[in-house]
Design a protein around this motif. Structure first.
Motif, PDB file in Angstrom:
ATOM      1  N   TRP A 151       0.851  -1.192   0.000  1.00 16.30           N
ATOM      2  CA  TRP A 151       0.000   0.000   0.000  1.00 16.30           C
ATOM      3  C   TRP A 151       0.884   1.239   0.000  1.00 16.30           C
ATOM      4  CZ3 TRP A 151      -0.537  -3.454   4.329  1.00 16.30           C
ATOM      5  CH2 TRP A 151      -1.496  -4.451   4.123  1.00 16.30           C
ATOM      6  N   LYS A 152       0.332   2.313  -0.519  1.00 11.84           N
ATOM      7  CA  LYS A 152       1.094   3.553  -0.629  1.00 11.84           C
ATOM      8  C   LYS A 152       0.130   4.734  -0.591  1.00 11.84           C
ATOM      9  CE  LYS A 152       3.934   6.005  -4.098  1.00 11.84           C
ATOM     10  NZ  LYS A 152       4.667   5.830  -5.380  1.00 11.84           N
ATOM     11  N   THR A 153       0.521   5.781   0.113  1.00  9.83           N
ATOM     12  CA  THR A 153      -0.224   7.037   0.061  1.00  9.83           C
ATOM     13  C   THR A 153       0.730   8.161  -0.318  1.00  9.83           C
ATOM     14  OG1 THR A 153       0.124   7.613   2.396  1.00  9.83           O
ATOM     15  CG2 THR A 153      -1.816   6.258   1.875  1.00  9.83           C
ATOM     16  N   SER A 154       0.185   9.220  -0.842  1.00  6.61           N
ATOM     17  CA  SER A 154       0.967  10.370  -1.295  1.00  6.61           C
ATOM     18  C   SER A 154       0.320  11.635  -0.753  1.00  6.61           C
ATOM     19  CB  SER A 154       1.019  10.392  -2.824  1.00  6.61           C
ATOM     20  OG  SER A 154       1.678  11.537  -3.298  1.00  6.61           O
ATOM     21  N   THR A 155       1.105  12.472  -0.068  1.00  2.00           N
ATOM     22  CA  THR A 155       0.579  13.690   0.556  1.00  2.00           C
ATOM     23  C   THR A 155       1.461  14.880   0.209  1.00  2.00           C
ATOM     24  OG1 THR A 155      -0.205  12.352   2.431  1.00  2.00           O
ATOM     25  CG2 THR A 155      -0.176  14.758   2.711  1.00  2.00           C
ATOM     26  N   LEU A 170       1.326  10.364  11.917  1.00  4.97           N
ATOM     27  CA  LEU A 170      -0.095  10.190  11.617  1.00  4.97           C
ATOM     28  C   LEU A 170      -0.297   9.735  10.173  1.00  4.97           C
ATOM     29  CD1 LEU A 170      -1.393  13.297  13.542  1.00  4.97           C
ATOM     30  CD2 LEU A 170      -2.152  10.944  13.962  1.00  4.97           C
ATOM     31  N   LEU A 171       0.542  10.210   9.260  1.00  4.37           N
ATOM     32  CA  LEU A 171       0.430   9.764   7.871  1.00  4.37           C
ATOM     33  C   LEU A 171       0.793   8.279   7.751  1.00  4.37           C
ATOM     34  CD1 LEU A 171       1.882  12.823   5.900  1.00  4.37           C
ATOM     35  CD2 LEU A 171      -0.515  12.160   6.169  1.00  4.37           C
ATOM     36  N   LEU A 172       1.762   7.809   8.553  1.00  4.60           N
ATOM     37  CA  LEU A 172       2.046   6.374   8.561  1.00  4.60           C
ATOM     38  C   LEU A 172       0.806   5.582   8.959  1.00  4.60           C
ATOM     39  CD1 LEU A 172       5.548   5.604  10.158  1.00  4.60           C
ATOM     40  CD2 LEU A 172       4.957   5.895   7.758  1.00  4.60           C
ATOM     41  N   LEU A 173       0.098   6.079   9.962  1.00  4.94           N
ATOM     42  CA  LEU A 173      -1.056   5.353  10.477  1.00  4.94           C
ATOM     43  C   LEU A 173      -2.253   5.381   9.531  1.00  4.94           C
ATOM     44  CD1 LEU A 173      -0.894   6.227  14.264  1.00  4.94           C
ATOM     45  CD2 LEU A 173      -0.703   3.954  13.244  1.00  4.94           C
ATOM     46  N   GLU A 174      -2.173   6.201   8.481  1.00  4.42           N
ATOM     47  CA  GLU A 174      -3.234   6.152   7.474  1.00  4.42           C
ATOM     48  C   GLU A 174      -3.203   4.838   6.700  1.00  4.42           C
ATOM     49  OE1 GLU A 174      -5.919   8.575   6.589  1.00  4.42           O
ATOM     50  OE2 GLU A 174      -5.320   8.550   8.708  1.00  4.42           O
ATOM     51  N   ILE A 175      -2.026   4.196   6.644  1.00  8.08           N
ATOM     52  CA  ILE A 175      -1.939   2.901   5.940  1.00  8.08           C
ATOM     53  C   ILE A 175      -2.843   1.861   6.609  1.00  8.08           C
ATOM     54  CG2 ILE A 175      -0.416   0.988   5.323  1.00  8.08           C
ATOM     55  CD1 ILE A 175       0.114   3.306   3.509  1.00  8.08           C
ATOM     56  N   PRO A 176      -2.666   1.556   7.907  1.00 10.98           N
ATOM     57  CA  PRO A 176      -3.581   0.566   8.505  1.00 10.98           C
ATOM     58  C   PRO A 176      -5.015   1.074   8.603  1.00 10.98           C
ATOM     59  CG  PRO A 176      -2.117   1.490  10.173  1.00 10.98           C
ATOM     60  CD  PRO A 176      -1.594   1.938   8.842  1.00 10.98           C
ATOM     61  N   ARG A 177      -5.215   2.384   8.772  1.00  9.06           N
ATOM     62  CA  ARG A 177      -6.594   2.886   8.880  1.00  9.06           C
ATOM     63  C   ARG A 177      -7.364   2.655   7.587  1.00  9.06           C
ATOM     64  NH1 ARG A 177     -10.044   7.758   9.219  1.00  9.06           N
ATOM     65  NH2 ARG A 177      -8.625   9.084   8.024  1.00  9.06           N
ATOM     66  N   ARG A 178      -6.693   2.782   6.465  1.00  8.29           N
ATOM     67  CA  ARG A 178      -7.381   2.648   5.180  1.00  8.29           C
ATOM     68  C   ARG A 178      -7.378   1.215   4.646  1.00  8.29           C
ATOM     69  NH1 ARG A 178      -5.238   8.077   1.886  1.00  8.29           N
ATOM     70  NH2 ARG A 178      -5.366   9.503   3.673  1.00  8.29           N
ATOM     71  N   ALA A 232      -6.016  -1.966   6.608  1.00  4.17           N
ATOM     72  CA  ALA A 232      -5.996  -3.146   7.477  1.00  4.17           C
ATOM     73  C   ALA A 232      -7.417  -3.541   7.867  1.00  4.17           C
ATOM     74  CB  ALA A 232      -5.164  -2.874   8.727  1.00  4.17           C
ATOM     75  N   ASP A 233      -7.596  -4.828   8.156  1.00  6.65           N
ATOM     76  CA  ASP A 233      -8.928  -5.325   8.503  1.00  6.65           C
ATOM     77  C   ASP A 233      -9.089  -5.575   9.995  1.00  6.65           C
ATOM     78  OD1 ASP A 233      -7.241  -7.458   8.751  1.00  6.65           O
ATOM     79  OD2 ASP A 233      -8.337  -8.798   7.412  1.00  6.65           O
ATOM     80  N   ARG A 234      -8.089  -5.172  10.788  1.00  9.01           N
ATOM     81  CA  ARG A 234      -8.174  -5.324  12.239  1.00  9.01           C
ATOM     82  C   ARG A 234      -7.706  -4.034  12.904  1.00  9.01           C
ATOM     83  NH1 ARG A 234      -4.600 -10.521  13.183  1.00  9.01           N
ATOM     84  NH2 ARG A 234      -3.579  -9.628  11.351  1.00  9.01           N
ATOM     85  N   PRO A 235      -8.200  -3.737  14.110  1.00  6.33           N
ATOM     86  CA  PRO A 235      -7.792  -2.502  14.784  1.00  6.33           C
ATOM     87  C   PRO A 235      -6.341  -2.558  15.248  1.00  6.33           C
ATOM     88  CG  PRO A 235      -9.188  -3.802  16.225  1.00  6.33           C
ATOM     89  CD  PRO A 235      -9.222  -4.472  14.879  1.00  6.33           C
ATOM     90  N   VAL A 236      -5.706  -1.410  15.317  1.00  7.30           N
ATOM     91  CA  VAL A 236      -4.325  -1.292  15.773  1.00  7.30           C
ATOM     92  C   VAL A 236      -4.281  -1.506  17.292  1.00  7.30           C
ATOM     93  CG1 VAL A 236      -2.402   0.328  16.071  1.00  7.30           C
ATOM     94  CG2 VAL A 236      -3.651   0.245  13.902  1.00  7.30           C
ATOM     95  N   THR A 237      -3.344  -2.332  17.749  1.00  6.20           N
ATOM     96  CA  THR A 237      -3.150  -2.537  19.185  1.00  6.20           C
ATOM     97  C   THR A 237      -1.836  -1.938  19.678  1.00  6.20           C
ATOM     98  OG1 THR A 237      -2.186  -4.719  18.780  1.00  6.20           O
ATOM     99  CG2 THR A 237      -4.562  -4.620  19.236  1.00  6.20           C
TER     100      THR A 237
END
Length: 276
Positions: A167-171, A216-224, A226-231
């Motif tokens: 996965w990849k995001t661009s900001t 916070l931009l790193l955490l957009e990867i699992p938020r968008r 991943a299928d499980r919540p971050v622990t």
């Protein structure tokens, strides 16, 4: 000045505060990302838009930060950089919750860097709803003593190739984005909005993109994706990113975790992280 002497015996008392988590900051940060506001619990680390310190204008230092505070070490000509952090999540914060936060100094260590002595300060935060512990967070901040106008001896990191990723995001970044994030976090550090100060006083080549924004931009990867919540989430900042760069964030599965990284397009790796 020897930084070990400056921080010797410095043991600030713990600080406790409480806040009801409103919906506006999450809506505002979502607008900054051009994304819809989250419908469920507060995403990981979005509590950074709460528990903000209303420092009086007269109490700000020449760098824009508070001149004094419970976890600001007594270092002359103090300059600060976010180094990294760790977050453990037992249960998420929800909008409407009344949350109690307890903050305390977890450690301070002086180390020798390429440009002189650095003081690493770690602050531990615990967030509770009633008596229930929800989050434990450790924040690592590095401080140095640097007289105004002295050029920073920034190492020139080698440009890195984009890592293997699923996965990849661009900001894109720019002064408007930095200004809005500073406003959301009540961050008056002048390196993020005052270019003459950033370049002539602190010795950067331009306005500095916030380290917390990169996390916070790193955490957009699992938020968008991943299928499980971050622990849990741990991250480390390795080089600055400057306004005008496009931030690329990458993620891939690695065992039972997600390996994350962020970089300026065409530049060096700026931040790495791991999510469980």
């Amino acid at each position: 000045m020897n930084l070990r002497d400056a921080v010797d015996g410095w043991r600030p008392a713990a600080v406790e505060t409480s806040e009801v988590i409103g919906s506006w900051p999450a809506t505002a940060f979502s607008a900054l990302l051009d994304r819809p506001a989250p419908a469920g619990p507060l995403p990981p680390l979005w509590h950074w838009f709460h528990f903000l310190e209303p420092t009086p204008q007269a109490a700000l230092g020449e760098d824009g930060h508070p001149a004094d505070g419970p976890f600001l070490p007594p270092i002359p000509d103090r300059r600060r950089m976010i180094a990294g952090g760790r977050l453990e999540i037992r249960s998420p914060i929800r909008i409407g919750d009344r949350i109690d936060r307890r903050s305390e100094l977890a450690g301070v260590a002086v180390k020798e860097g390429r440009s002189g002595q650095l003081a690493f300060v770690t602050v531990r935060h615990e967030f509770r709803r009633g008596g229930e512990l929800l989050l434990t967070e450790h924040q690592d901040v590095v401080y140095r003593s640097q007289p105004a106008g002295q050029r920073r001896r920034l190492a020139e990191p080698e440009p890195a190739a984009e890592p293997p990723h699923e996965w990849k995001t661009s900001t894109p970044t720019g002064p408007q984005l930095l200004f809005r994030f500073s406003a959301l976090t009540y961050n008056t550090h002048r390196i993020h909005y005052d270019r003459p100060y950033a370049t002539e006083v602190e010795g950067y080549p331009g306005l500095v993109v916030h380290g917390p924004l990169l996390a916070l931009l790193l955490l957009e990867i699992p938020r968008r994706h991943a299928d499980r919540p971050v622990t849990s989430f741990g991250y480390r900042l390795s080089s600055p990113v400057f306004a005008g760069a496009t931030v690329l964030t990458h993620g891939r599965r690695e065992g039972g975790k997600l390996a994350l990284s962020g970089m300026a397009e065409g530049g060096a790796t700026a931040i790495t992280g791991t999510v469980a």
